[in-house]
Design a protein around this motif. Structure first.
Motif, PDB file in Angstrom:
ATOM      1  N   ALA A 414     -34.780 -20.833  -6.037  1.00  0.00           N
ATOM      2  CA  ALA A 414     -33.563 -20.716  -6.843  1.00  0.00           C
ATOM      3  C   ALA A 414     -32.371 -20.876  -5.916  1.00  0.00           C
ATOM      4  O   ALA A 414     -32.477 -20.665  -4.705  1.00  0.00           O
ATOM      5  CB  ALA A 414     -33.516 -19.375  -7.559  1.00  0.00           C
ATOM      6  N   PRO A 415     -31.226 -21.264  -6.458  1.00  0.00           N
ATOM      7  CA  PRO A 415     -30.023 -21.388  -5.615  1.00  0.00           C
ATOM      8  C   PRO A 415     -29.657 -20.054  -4.975  1.00  0.00           C
ATOM      9  O   PRO A 415     -30.036 -18.986  -5.458  1.00  0.00           O
ATOM     10  CB  PRO A 415     -28.942 -21.846  -6.606  1.00  0.00           C
ATOM     11  CG  PRO A 415     -29.693 -22.421  -7.761  1.00  0.00           C
ATOM     12  CD  PRO A 415     -30.970 -21.655  -7.856  1.00  0.00           C
ATOM     13  N   CYS A 416     -28.908 -20.128  -3.895  1.00  0.00           N
ATOM     14  CA  CYS A 416     -28.415 -18.904  -3.269  1.00  0.00           C
ATOM     15  C   CYS A 416     -27.538 -18.150  -4.256  1.00  0.00           C
ATOM     16  O   CYS A 416     -26.801 -18.747  -5.037  1.00  0.00           O
ATOM     17  CB  CYS A 416     -27.611 -19.239  -2.013  1.00  0.00           C
ATOM     18  SG  CYS A 416     -28.564 -20.096  -0.730  1.00  0.00           S
ATOM     19  N   ALA A 417     -27.615 -16.832  -4.217  1.00  0.00           N
ATOM     20  CA  ALA A 417     -26.839 -15.999  -5.133  1.00  0.00           C
ATOM     21  C   ALA A 417     -25.364 -16.037  -4.769  1.00  0.00           C
ATOM     22  O   ALA A 417     -24.976 -16.596  -3.732  1.00  0.00           O
ATOM     23  CB  ALA A 417     -27.361 -14.564  -5.088  1.00  0.00           C
ATOM     24  N   GLU A 418     -24.549 -15.453  -5.622  1.00  0.00           N
ATOM     25  CA  GLU A 418     -23.136 -15.239  -5.330  1.00  0.00           C
ATOM     26  C   GLU A 418     -22.910 -13.749  -5.109  1.00  0.00           C
ATOM     27  O   GLU A 418     -23.570 -12.916  -5.726  1.00  0.00           O
ATOM     28  CB  GLU A 418     -22.258 -15.740  -6.478  1.00  0.00           C
ATOM     29  CG  GLU A 418     -22.357 -17.238  -6.736  1.00  0.00           C
ATOM     30  CD  GLU A 418     -21.866 -18.071  -5.569  1.00  0.00           C
ATOM     31  OE1 GLU A 418     -20.982 -17.586  -4.826  1.00  0.00           O
ATOM     32  OE2 GLU A 418     -22.369 -19.195  -5.405  1.00  0.00           O
ATOM     33  N   CYS A 477     -28.482 -17.051   3.326  1.00  0.00           N
ATOM     34  CA  CYS A 477     -29.080 -18.092   2.483  1.00  0.00           C
ATOM     35  C   CYS A 477     -28.214 -19.342   2.491  1.00  0.00           C
ATOM     36  O   CYS A 477     -28.707 -20.456   2.687  1.00  0.00           O
ATOM     37  CB  CYS A 477     -29.253 -17.573   1.061  1.00  0.00           C
ATOM     38  SG  CYS A 477     -29.937 -18.774  -0.104  1.00  0.00           S
ATOM     39  N   LYS A 478     -26.901 -19.163   2.310  1.00  0.00           N
ATOM     40  CA  LYS A 478     -26.005 -20.318   2.256  1.00  0.00           C
ATOM     41  C   LYS A 478     -25.883 -21.012   3.610  1.00  0.00           C
ATOM     42  O   LYS A 478     -25.632 -22.221   3.677  1.00  0.00           O
ATOM     43  CB  LYS A 478     -24.638 -19.865   1.767  1.00  0.00           C
ATOM     44  CG  LYS A 478     -24.667 -19.386   0.319  1.00  0.00           C
ATOM     45  CD  LYS A 478     -23.279 -19.062  -0.199  1.00  0.00           C
ATOM     46  CE  LYS A 478     -23.341 -18.702  -1.675  1.00  0.00           C
ATOM     47  NZ  LYS A 478     -22.011 -18.453  -2.265  1.00  0.00           N
ATOM     48  N   ALA A 479     -26.067 -20.255   4.679  1.00  0.00           N
ATOM     49  CA  ALA A 479     -25.933 -20.847   6.009  1.00  0.00           C
ATOM     50  C   ALA A 479     -27.211 -21.489   6.508  1.00  0.00           C
ATOM     51  O   ALA A 479     -27.162 -22.466   7.258  1.00  0.00           O
ATOM     52  CB  ALA A 479     -25.500 -19.768   7.012  1.00  0.00           C
ATOM     53  N   ALA A 480     -28.355 -20.968   6.074  1.00  0.00           N
ATOM     54  CA  ALA A 480     -29.597 -21.328   6.763  1.00  0.00           C
ATOM     55  C   ALA A 480     -30.685 -21.923   5.896  1.00  0.00           C
ATOM     56  O   ALA A 480     -31.688 -22.389   6.431  1.00  0.00           O
ATOM     57  CB  ALA A 480     -30.161 -20.077   7.456  1.00  0.00           C
TER      58      ALA A 480
END
Length: 525
Positions: A414-418, A477-480
């Motif tokens: 799933a996409p990275c959360a906010e 998650c967004k970085a890696a």
């Protein structure tokens, strides 16, 4: 972390900021608006009317129902796409009778079978609150419901069989507290929407009321006073604390997950202690029910079970060989009533999807992503029937179905959360966490975490450790998150290790190495 998890089709209206923007709002009784806001909170009205656009109350959230996909309507006071042209009387009729302003029957995914019990005065307070919100222009997209279910007049059959309109009638023999609890449980709280066994029959007595059942791929447990499957063995303090935080002292409650976790975060945790105690008092008066009989359980040999070896390899380092977990850090499995529910769905979804940090407990790695479906099924049967636990064994294919239904950031599918808390999001951004975590090697996790945590904590002197753990995990998650499969470790293990190290360093800032057990390494399938 809220949008990581599946959301049940249980909500009526979304809590938003009361902004007086028109003549109605400016002239409205602000005490009435404030009371309506609390009632909206008590009704758990956050989940269902915010769609992919993220615009509050603007609808287009997809409810996956047995008859097809229903997109929720826009409930802001916009004249063209929302409730702007509705009258107060229209709204009362929708809540009490399940009929919209044009005379159309509403689908029972909107829980009017419960909301009919809400007093007219309270419905008017909710209406005043909703009218005080800022209009949002968001046209509703079409439902995806096949014939004949897309013919709303066909709903007359369901309504005739299962819907009885009428406001809540207090029991003259019960205390004021019990009656208040009944009003909340049977009305605004619409607890049976998830916890009834058979959802299609609404809130009727035929629905296996409050005895537990599957909702949107999760299992809502038995909440009657049964000692084994329900809340009979819980103290009042345990139940109230669980409703406020998602966990409680002792083994019985476990940790809330899925739709219940969201309900606690967005509704129950914001209610008064008096109302929570009233709900518990009412549930205590309910007849205890069993969704399965102990005599019907097949004999389970824990020593010879294949799940014993799987548990030792994948689970025991955290939950301990005796299933008692680590107090205040890892929830116990032994004696956990949620683990012993009639349905295994929630256990399976947690194994496959993991959990963020909550209520002081460590995050759980999506360990099932490194296991076969057979291993997951075996270990699920093992933990549900060990250390004094007892529950039905899994049916064939249930584990595989749960894997297909589970989509989370921690699982990597799933996409990275906010980050939903604005102050946490700002602190993470100000510390340049995403930039600092790019290209990070696993051996450098602890030094980089130790460099980031003081900056974030200083910006959040009153911040919860849970929010910081989950916020940094989202940044990682967004970085890696890899775009290719050219990685040393599977994603669920990598992000699980990072998240647990953040938790450990927060709890043990003087130590330079994690004191938390490392997530189990996956075996080749």
């Amino acid at each position: 972390m809220r949008r990581i998890l599946a959301v049940a089709a249980t909500s009526g209206f979304l809590l938003g900021s009361a902004v007086p923007i028109d003549a109605f709002a400016q002239g409205a009784d602000q005490d009435l608006v404030k009371r309506g806001e609390y009632l909206v909170t008590a009704g758990d009205c956050v989940a269902c009317h915010t769609g992919p656009s993220g615009k509050r109350l603007a609808g287009n959230y997809i409810l996956n129902t047995p008859i097809g996909k229903i997109r929720t309507p826009n409930l802001t006071p916009d004249d063209e796409t929302g409730l702007g042209k509705w009258t107060e009387a229209d709204f009362v009729k929708a809540m009490h009778e399940g009929i919209d302003n044009e005379g159309h029957y509403l689908y029972p995914a909107f829980p009017f079978a419960w909301y009919t019990k809400v007093t007219t005065d309270d419905v008017k307070a909710i209406w005043a609150y909703l009218r005080s919100l800022e209009p949002v222009k968001e046209p509703r997209k079409d439902n995806e419901i096949p014939f004949p279910f897309n013919i709303r007049t066909a709903l007359i059959t369901w309504r005739t069989a299962f819907f009885t309109p009428g406001e809540w009638k207090p029991d003259p023999k019960a205390t004021a507290e019990v009656n208040r609890g009944g009003y909340l449980v049977e009305g605004l709280g619409h607890c049976g929407m998830c916890h009834n066994e058979n959802k299609i029959v609404g809130n009727s007595s035929l629905a296996g009321k409050l005895g537990g059942g599957v909702i949107d791929g999760w299992y809502a447990p038995n909440i009657t006073p049964d000692d084994h499957q329900g809340i009979g063995s819980w103290s009042e303090e345990q139940v109230v604390t669980y409703l406020k935080t998602g966990t409680a002292p002792g083994n019985q409650p476990g940790v809330a997950a899925g739709p219940m976790r969201q309900t606690i975060e967005e509704s129950l945790s914001k209610m008064t202690d008096a109302d929570l105690k009233a709900m518990v008092a009412y549930l205590r008066t309910y007849q205890a029910k069993q969704t399965y009989k102990s005599k019907d359980l097949q004999a389970f040999d824990t020593k010879g079970a294949p799940g014993a070896g799987v548990y030792l390899s994948y689970c025991s380092s955290c939950h301990q060989p005796d299933g008692k977990g680590v107090e205040g850090a890892i929830p116990a499995l032994a004696g956990n009533t949620s683990v012993q529910s009639a349905g295994p769905e929630t256990v399976l979804r947690v194994i496959y999807g993991g959990l963020g940090a909550q209520s002081g407990y460590a995050p759980m790695t999506a360990i099932g992503q490194g296991m076969t479906d057979q291993q997951v099924a075996d270990v699920t049967d093992y933990i549900r029937n060990s250390w004094g636990n007892s529950a039905p064994v899994l049916k064939s294919g249930v584990a595989a179905d749960a894997r297909k239904a589970t989509s989370t950031m921690l699982a990597g599918n799933a996409p990275c959360a906010e980050i939903e808390q604005p102050d946490v999001a700002k602190a993470v951004a100000d510390a340049d966490a995403i930039g600092q975590l790019k290209g990070l090697k696993q051996e450098d996790f602890i030094p980089r975490i130790d460099a980031l945590l003081p900056k974030i904590k200083s910006a959040l002197p009153a911040g919860r450790d849970d929010d910081i753990v989950n916020g940094l995990t989202t940044a990682f998650c967004k970085a890696a998150k890899p775009d290719t499969d050219d990685v040393k470790l599977p994603w669920h293990t990598t992000i699980g290790s990072f998240s647990n190290l953040v938790y450990s360093q927060l709890k043990n800032p003087e130590k330079q190495a994690s004191t938390m057990p490392a997530p189990a390494m996956p075996k080749p399938n």
